[in-house]
Design an enzyme around this catalytic site. Structure first.
Site, PDB file in Angstrom:
ATOM      1  CE  LYS A  35      -0.251  -0.156   5.032  1.00 36.14           C
ATOM      2  NZ  LYS A  35      -1.032  -0.627   6.176  1.00 36.14           N
ATOM      3  CE1 TYR A 253      12.781  31.839   5.930  1.00 36.79           C
ATOM      4  CE2 TYR A 253      13.218  29.525   5.475  1.00 36.79           C
ATOM      5  CZ  TYR A 253      12.914  30.801   5.029  1.00 36.79           C
ATOM      6  OH  TYR A 253      12.755  31.030   3.693  1.00 36.79           O
TER       7      TYR A 253
END
Ligand code: PLP
Length: 357
Positions: A35, A253
């Site tokens: 999956k 940042y």
């Protein structure tokens, strides 16, 4: 040339992991769980790599199942959550798919099928995870109804464990599931990777290994390599800039990292928009040209920084492994407060993927 980042998949590693699970489990059959694009490894490549070993495949969406059929995969393919609507129930017969049945609605969709094109059904029992399945006391009625339907053949009784990977274990769920399974007389399909590696009692007729196929551990207390598995996925990117920092300099940042000494750092062409976790803590392990190091500062959208202070030879063009055979993905996941499953399945499509034979 393209941006210097790549995802490499070792298909031989996946094959060896399958063999390892085969040797270490007692399930009569193993359905490879592919999956989520085979946990990010590529559903078609993975299925083809396992086509001569796996007894079947298990996944969620019918489009992937159809692609496997069109690619010539002949083994049983099981839909782990069964059909999502009546059209899918009809398509199961067209593509010769089997699948879990966990609601009366799904039974109603399948009731229209014909005896000429039987669909193999895994009756799903909710033994305590409380996501999908009939409660143990509903199992016998559900089975009676399935047996009355012309287009289906009950092929297994199935459950899924919530805690096969931790100390709580499987005893409680198994004590609810086992009597129902015995009464049904159907083949038993219960074990995920963790149960296949640590709970032989549950192996039954059909095992459903997922994460271990990819060389990754389902457990907190051991990496895949420590279990004897071989990581199949390597995410790596190159250094595209180098910065010389003075004590007190900030990086990235939010000035979330301040150098407490002179440092040399490398800027790597991989960020959270590639699937690297933004929450990875300072010092999350990486390997720079094979040498151990760690991340520095916040991960940006397209870049992250690594410490090169102890690696004077490293510079622009050096290859940084973010996870793979040198850097266990389990450790990266732990440093980011998540699990390897999420990292593997969240690598973004913009990262070029190459399957190696
Ligand atoms: C994903 C899944 C598996 C495989 O689990 P792993 O922990 O990856 O081995 C097995 N069964 C079901 C129903 C699943 O959804």
């Amino acid at each position: 040339m393209t941006r210097p980042i790549r995802l490499e998949i070792s298909l031989p590693a996946i094959r060896r992991n399958f063999q390892f699970i085969r040797q270490h489990s007692q399930s009569r059959k193993l359905f490879a769980v592919i999956k989520a694009d085979a946990y990010g490894h590529g559903v078609l490549d993975t299925a083809k790599a396992l086509a001569d070993q796996a007894d079947g495949f298990a996944l969620l969406n019918i489009e992937d199942a159809a692609r496997l059929r069109e690619a010539g995969i002949r083994q049983p393919i099981a839909l782990l959550e069964g059909p999502f609507d009546a059209a899918e129930a009809a398509a199961m017969a067209d593509y010769r798919l089997s699948g879990a049945i966990h609601t009366l609605e799904q039974m109603a969709w399948l009731a229209k099928g014909s005896a000429e094109r039987l669909v193999d059904i895994w009756l799903k029992i909710n033994s305590g995870m409380n996501r999908l399945g009939f409660r143990p006391e509903q199992a016998s009625d559900a089975l009676t109804r399935l047996r009355s339907m012309p287009g289906v053949r009950p092929a297994a009784i199935m459950t899924h464990f919530a805690t096969a990977d931790d100390d709580f274990g499987v005893a409680e769920q198994w004590s609810r599931f086992a009597p129902v399974a015995v009464a049904s007389g159907l083949p038993v399909c219960a074990a995920n990777s963790a149960a296949l590696l640590r709970h032989p009692l549950t192996h039954g007729d059909i095992g459903r290994p997922g994460v271990a196929l990819y060389g990754v551990s389902p457990f907190d207390d051991a990496t895949g390599v420590e279990l004897g598995l071989e990581p199949a996925m390597t995410l790596s990117a190159d250094i595209i800039a180098v910065q010389q920092l003075q004590e007190g300099d900030a990086v990235g940042y939010g000035r979330r990292f301040i150098a407490d000494r002179a440092m040399r750092i490398g800027i790597v062409a991989c960020g959270y928009a590639d699937g690297y976790p933004r929450l990875a803590a300072n010092g999350t392990p990486v390997a720079v040209d094979g040498q151990a190091s760690g991340t520095v500062a916040r991960v940006s959208m397209d870049m992250l920084a690594v410490d090169l202070s102890h690696l004077p030879q490293a510079g622009i063009g050096s290859r940084v492994e973010l996870w793979g055979s040198q850097v266990p993905i389990e450790q990266v996941a732990a440093a980011a407060g998540t699990i390897s499953y999420e990292l593997m399945s969240a690598v973004m499509p913009r990262v070029p993927r190459r399957a190696l034979d």
